[in-house]
Design an enzyme around this catalytic site. Sequence first.
Site, PDB file in Angstrom:
ATOM      1  N   SER A 124      -6.790   5.885  -1.407  1.00 27.36           N
ATOM      2  CA  SER A 124      -7.472   7.157  -1.172  1.00 27.36           C
ATOM      3  C   SER A 124      -8.926   7.067  -1.620  1.00 27.36           C
ATOM      4  CB  SER A 124      -6.749   8.225  -1.996  1.00 27.36           C
ATOM      5  OG  SER A 124      -7.545   9.373  -2.101  1.00 27.36           O
ATOM      6  N   TYR A 148      -2.656  11.389 -10.071  1.00 27.74           N
ATOM      7  CA  TYR A 148      -2.483  10.908  -8.689  1.00 27.74           C
ATOM      8  C   TYR A 148      -3.509   9.821  -8.372  1.00 27.74           C
ATOM      9  CZ  TYR A 148      -3.074  10.694  -3.652  1.00 27.74           C
ATOM     10  OH  TYR A 148      -3.223  10.229  -2.364  1.00 27.74           O
ATOM     11  N   LYS A 152      -3.263   5.453  -7.564  1.00 24.22           N
ATOM     12  CA  LYS A 152      -3.841   4.703  -6.432  1.00 24.22           C
ATOM     13  C   LYS A 152      -4.704   3.557  -6.959  1.00 24.22           C
ATOM     14  CE  LYS A 152      -1.956   7.059  -3.179  1.00 24.22           C
ATOM     15  NZ  LYS A 152      -0.858   6.455  -2.432  1.00 24.22           N
TER      16      LYS A 152
END
Length: 329
Positions: A124, A148, A152
């Site tokens: 992302s 989150y 990644k």
Amino acid sequence: MKILVTGGAGYIGSHTCVALLEAGHEVIVADNLSNSKIEALDKIKQITNKEVVFYQVDVTNESEVESIFNNHKIDGVIHFAGYKAVGESVEKPISYYYNNVVSTLVLSNACLKYGVQRFVFSSSATVYGDNKVPFVETMDLLPTTNPYGETKAMSERILTDIVKANPSFSVALLRYFNPVGAHKSGLIGEAPNGIPNNLMPYVTQVAKGKLDKLRVFGNDYPTPDGTGVRDYIHVVDLAEGHVAALNDLTTGVKVFNLGTGKGTSVLELIHAFEKANEIKVPYEIVDRRAGDIASFYADTQKAEKELGWKAKLDVIDMCKDAWHFERNQ
Ligand code: NAD
Ligand code: UFG
């Protein structure tokens, strides 16, 4: 090629299954349906006239994952499965780190064990943190403000170290900007559970009358109209980027931004939606949302040069297709 698509019943995964099938690949989907419905697979069949093989498994479960590798001679893995709600990751860090990081470990380990050399990972733009825009693949990753984003960045580092230790394993780290829109058939698209967090599904639900009005989070950012600027990318273009990345994989780790390179503000997106669909989207300006940054968009040159891939669809297409899908719900 025979491709294992984890999270293939989800939003980006289902569109990528369509793109893979249309490009002549065979597809095996592994999904635990924690954030999707099995019907997505029927819709993929309606669109492509081709079947996918489906395993309802949790991809953090080593023995369930290995049984898929035992049953099929897999050529590559595209790993979409994971949790993706930024706010929820702050409330539930353990489930986010566990699901998103352990799944990457289990799948890459199975690849090494079964001699699978191609691995495409859903990363992302959030890994760029507060870097200067446009975001370029060569930038150092900056700390993100939520678990989150950390999952990644961590998965990217894990996969990079695995390639260093196993030079025949090859990985594409795809950093998505803001995926929106839906397949032109209106059969598959983004259908979040509960009240949407993201802008486009919120807009479509307001337009439909499911929600009262859109709240625009801040109009005092240092952007042309004061509202947040993002690089929205049509999910069908994004899906095609995966097919291009898979074909390109030979050795090493390659990092690609998948975006359009064009920034669109919240107000511009609302007005594009109103124009494209001839419908009003009531909105009000409220305070900034905690954790948001003013503006980010991609430098897209690397993907264009090395993958020969470029987003083709514009914001009007995104708005039309998102609305077509919402009206079908
Ligand atoms: P999604 O929730 O629609 O799809 C994820 C799929 O994975 C779902 O079908 C879910 O059931 C499945 N899943 C989750 N955990 C699983 C597990 N342990 N085992 C098996 N299946 C599991 O999300 P999406 O928008 O399609 O996102 C796909 C990937 O792209 C995610 O990794 C996400 O973090 C990443 N990503 C998404 C965005 C975005 O804005 N949508 C942006 C950047 C990156
Ligand atoms: N926004 C509103 N009102 C809303 C929702 C969003 O004004 O109801 C604004 C936000 O403030 C932001 C823009 O619309 O300026 C886009 O917000 P989104 O929530 O749609 O997307 P984000 O850029 O915040 O984050 C998304 C994903 C992240 C991912 C990131 C980069 O949610 O997981 O894109 O890929 F990391």
